[in-house]
Design an enzyme around this catalytic site. Structure first.
Site, short mmCIF file in Angstrom:
data_model
loop_
_atom_site.label_atom_id
_atom_site.label_comp_id
_atom_site.label_asym_id
_atom_site.label_seq_id
_atom_site.Cartn_x
_atom_site.Cartn_y
_atom_site.Cartn_z
N LYS A 70 0.85 -1.22 0.00
CA LYS A 70 0.00 0.00 0.00
C LYS A 70 0.87 1.25 0.00
CE LYS A 70 -1.79 1.54 4.01
NZ LYS A 70 -1.50 2.96 4.34
N ASN A 71 1.89 1.25 0.86
CA ASN A 71 2.66 2.49 1.04
C ASN A 71 3.69 2.73 -0.07
OD1 ASN A 71 1.09 2.90 3.23
ND2 ASN A 71 2.65 2.36 4.75
N CYS A 79 -4.90 12.30 12.68
CA CYS A 79 -5.72 11.09 12.66
C CYS A 79 -5.50 10.38 13.99
CB CYS A 79 -5.39 10.23 11.46
SG CYS A 79 -3.77 9.53 11.58
N ARG A 129 -0.63 14.84 12.22
CA ARG A 129 0.11 14.41 11.02
C ARG A 129 0.56 15.68 10.28
NH1 ARG A 129 -1.25 9.08 9.90
NH2 ARG A 129 0.58 9.01 8.56
N ASP A 140 4.51 0.53 11.90
CA ASP A 140 3.29 -0.09 11.35
C ASP A 140 3.15 -1.55 11.77
OD1 ASP A 140 3.41 1.70 8.18
OD2 ASP A 140 2.79 2.28 10.19
N ARG A 173 -8.82 -0.60 4.36
CA ARG A 173 -7.97 0.46 3.78
C ARG A 173 -6.60 -0.11 3.41
NH1 ARG A 173 -6.43 4.60 7.48
NH2 ARG A 173 -5.11 5.04 5.68
C1 EPZ Z 1 4.04 6.90 6.11
O1 EPZ Z 1 3.27 7.95 6.63
C2 EPZ Z 1 3.13 5.68 6.04
N1 EPZ Z 1 1.99 5.96 5.19
C3 EPZ Z 1 2.65 5.32 7.45
O2 EPZ Z 1 1.88 4.13 7.34
C4 EPZ Z 1 3.86 5.05 8.33
O3 EPZ Z 1 3.41 4.76 9.64
C5 EPZ Z 1 4.77 6.28 8.33
O4 EPZ Z 1 5.15 6.60 6.98
C6 EPZ Z 1 6.03 6.05 9.14
O5 EPZ Z 1 6.72 4.94 8.63
C7 EPZ Z 1 2.15 5.95 3.84
O6 EPZ Z 1 3.23 5.73 3.32
C8 EPZ Z 1 0.91 6.19 3.01
P1 EPZ Z 1 6.03 10.28 8.22
P2 EPZ Z 1 3.87 9.46 6.61
O7 EPZ Z 1 5.97 11.55 7.47
O8 EPZ Z 1 4.82 9.61 5.50
C9 EPZ Z 1 6.44 13.52 11.61
C10 EPZ Z 1 0.05 2.72 7.68
O9 EPZ Z 1 -0.45 2.20 8.68
N2 EPZ Z 1 6.33 14.49 10.51
O10 EPZ Z 1 7.18 9.34 7.94
O11 EPZ Z 1 2.72 10.37 6.71
C11 EPZ Z 1 5.13 12.77 11.83
O12 EPZ Z 1 4.29 13.51 12.71
C12 EPZ Z 1 0.48 4.17 7.71
O13 EPZ Z 1 0.26 2.12 6.59
C13 EPZ Z 1 6.56 15.83 10.78
O14 EPZ Z 1 6.84 16.21 11.92
O15 EPZ Z 1 4.67 9.47 7.99
C14 EPZ Z 1 5.59 11.49 12.45
O16 EPZ Z 1 5.81 11.69 13.83
C15 EPZ Z 1 0.23 4.81 9.05
N3 EPZ Z 1 6.46 16.73 9.77
C16 EPZ Z 1 6.94 11.23 11.78
O17 EPZ Z 1 7.35 12.49 11.23
C17 EPZ Z 1 6.16 16.34 8.48
O18 EPZ Z 1 6.10 17.21 7.58
C18 EPZ Z 1 6.92 10.20 10.68
O19 EPZ Z 1 5.91 10.60 9.78
C19 EPZ Z 1 5.94 14.97 8.22
C20 EPZ Z 1 6.04 14.06 9.25
#
Ligand code: EPZ
Length: 420
Positions: free
Chosen positions: A22-23, A115, A120, A306, A398
């Protein structure tokens, strides 16, 4: 809303095929906006998030056609404004911003709400776009990026929890059509980022370093259409491996990529679970008594957030004390209160959950919350004695393709109750 009725206590046995990730597929679908030529994506999982992304691409003017697990997208012409209702509903849709900014020099999306697993933010995505020359405005719940032109830059994308996966994807996609060279420091190293980089390279992008913390993108004038097969879903594979271990069964995961799962396989080994490679499959079963292990979630190649909830279930049925620390999201313990309803003894101490494992679980009605918490509840229901009813199964649909069908194939007594 559908629910899943599980009669637990049955060890899982048999073979299951791992679907496309998915990701990986969500940003790859967004990347098709970067070219006016047709693209073909294979091993596309049948997930509601994927269907959502298809609708978003159509709302942007692209032709989208699903044929089994093959997806054809042709974004001959695209608009810079999508279907906000859809975009708002799915966090992953944020990754259309980079392609739209690169293709049209402007993009407007609704700010993704927080969420269930925590805020996020997208500050790092926007920091990257600004470094490439975009002007960012936020108003009325929408964020707008606009640039006369995009120019390559050296930028640092590290944030509160280390790297950002979709932030890296977004900025990398925008940089493919920028003038000059972009160096992304503290880039995410996830296999899904590498898979996206491979697809972009097949489209004619010039990218080196994907999979490392430093990604270099040399902008080109235009990208052409490409075909690509999506990598298998390492989190689905981890979920089924943990279900096999938690039910004391033996399952073969067809098509799993052990090279994407080192941290999970390492912890399974320490917990007393044997994982054997058999060609392009992984065979999973217990190897004697289960042992408690401590987990800390980290950016790749660390233990994936995850798979945290699913691992917690294995620890709940393992005699002893395990400490599970969540370092990526601030509140990804929604599953703890529901697991307690099944008899699990887990206490939350700040970013850690202290699991006092070994008490047998017994079935009860539970409420799904986020995607991976829901998967954890299903595993717990499979391991528990008696009946478990998991409500709000749409969370599962999802991110897991036909999870009840795949589990039935492994001997689970699980049925989907359609809400009348
Ligand atoms: C991706 O989300 C995945 N989703 C998530 O999977 C996964 O948990 C996550 O990466 C971490 O591995 C998809 O790829 C569609 P991040 P993403 O930006 O990219 C902070 C699932 O269950 N952050 O890596 O949105 C954020 O708050 C989902 O499949 C900022 O501070 O996650 C978090 O604490 C859930 N500022 C950390 O970084 C930003 O601009 C990691 O978030 C962006 C993120």
């Amino acid at each position: 809303m559908d629910s899943l009725l599980i009669k637990g206590g049955v060890p899982l046995h048999g073979e299951v095929t791992i679907s496309g990730a998915k990701n990986a597929v969500l940003p790859i679908m967004a990347a098709t906006l970067l070219t006016a030529e047709p693209c073909v994506i294979r091993r596309v999982p049948d997930l509601s998030d994927v269907k959502f992304m298809g609708q978003i691409l159509m709302s942007l003017g692209a032709q989208v056609k699903f044929e089994g697990d093959t997806l054809r997208v042709h974004a001959a012409k695209v608009r810079g404004v999508g279907d906000y209702d859809l975009i708002r509903k799915m966090r992953g849709s944020i990754c259309i911003m980079g392609p739209l900014l690169a293709r049209l020099k402007q993009a407007t999306v609704s700010l993704p709400g927080g969420c269930i697993i925590g805020a996020r933010p997208i500050n790092l995505h926007l920091k990257g776009f600004e470094a490439l020359g975009a002007k960012i405005t936020v108003e009325g719940g929408y964020v707008r990026a606009k640039a006369r032109r995009l120019t390559g830059a050296d930028l640092f994308l590290g944030g509160r929890a280390g790297s950002t996966v979709l932030g890296t994807a977004n900025v990398m996609m925008a940089a493919t059509l920028a003038e000059g060279v972009t160096i992304i420091e503290s880039a995410a190293c996830e296999p899904e980022v590498v898979d996206l980089a491979n697809f972009l390279t097949a489209m004619g992008a010039k990218i080196t370093g994907a999979g490392s913390p430093t990604i270099t993108v040399t902008g080109v004038k235009a990208l052409h259409g490409a075909e690509h097969e999506v990598i298998p879903d390492r989190i689905e594979a981890a979920t089924f491996a943990l279900a096999a271990a938690a039910t004391d069964g033996e399952v073969t995961l067809r098509g799993a990529r052990p090279d994407h799962m080192h941290a999970v396989l390492d912890k399974l080994h320490d917990a007393g679970v044997q994982v054997e490679r058999r060609g392009t499959a992984l065979n999973v079963r217990r190897n004697g008594r289960l042992k408690p292990v401590d987990i800390t979630t980290l950016p790749y190649a660390g233990f994936p957030t995850d798979a945290q909830a699913q691992m917690m279930v294995l620890m709940a049925v393992t005699p002893g004390i395990s400490i599970i620390t969540e370092r990526i999201f601030e509140s990804r313990f929604m599953h703890v209160s529901e697991l307690a309803r099944l008899g699990a003894d887990i206490e939350i101490e700040g970013p850690s959950a202290i699991v006092k494992g070994g008490r047998p679980l017994s079935g009860a009605p539970v409420m799904a919350s986020d995607l991976r918490a829901s998967a954890a509840l299903v595993i717990a229901g499979l391991a528990a004695r008696g009946k478990t009813l998991v409500n709000r199964v749409y969370h599962l649909d999802r991110g897991y393709e036909n999870i009840d069908g795949k589990l039935r194939q492994l001997g689970a007594r699980i049925e989907r109750k359609e809400e009348t």
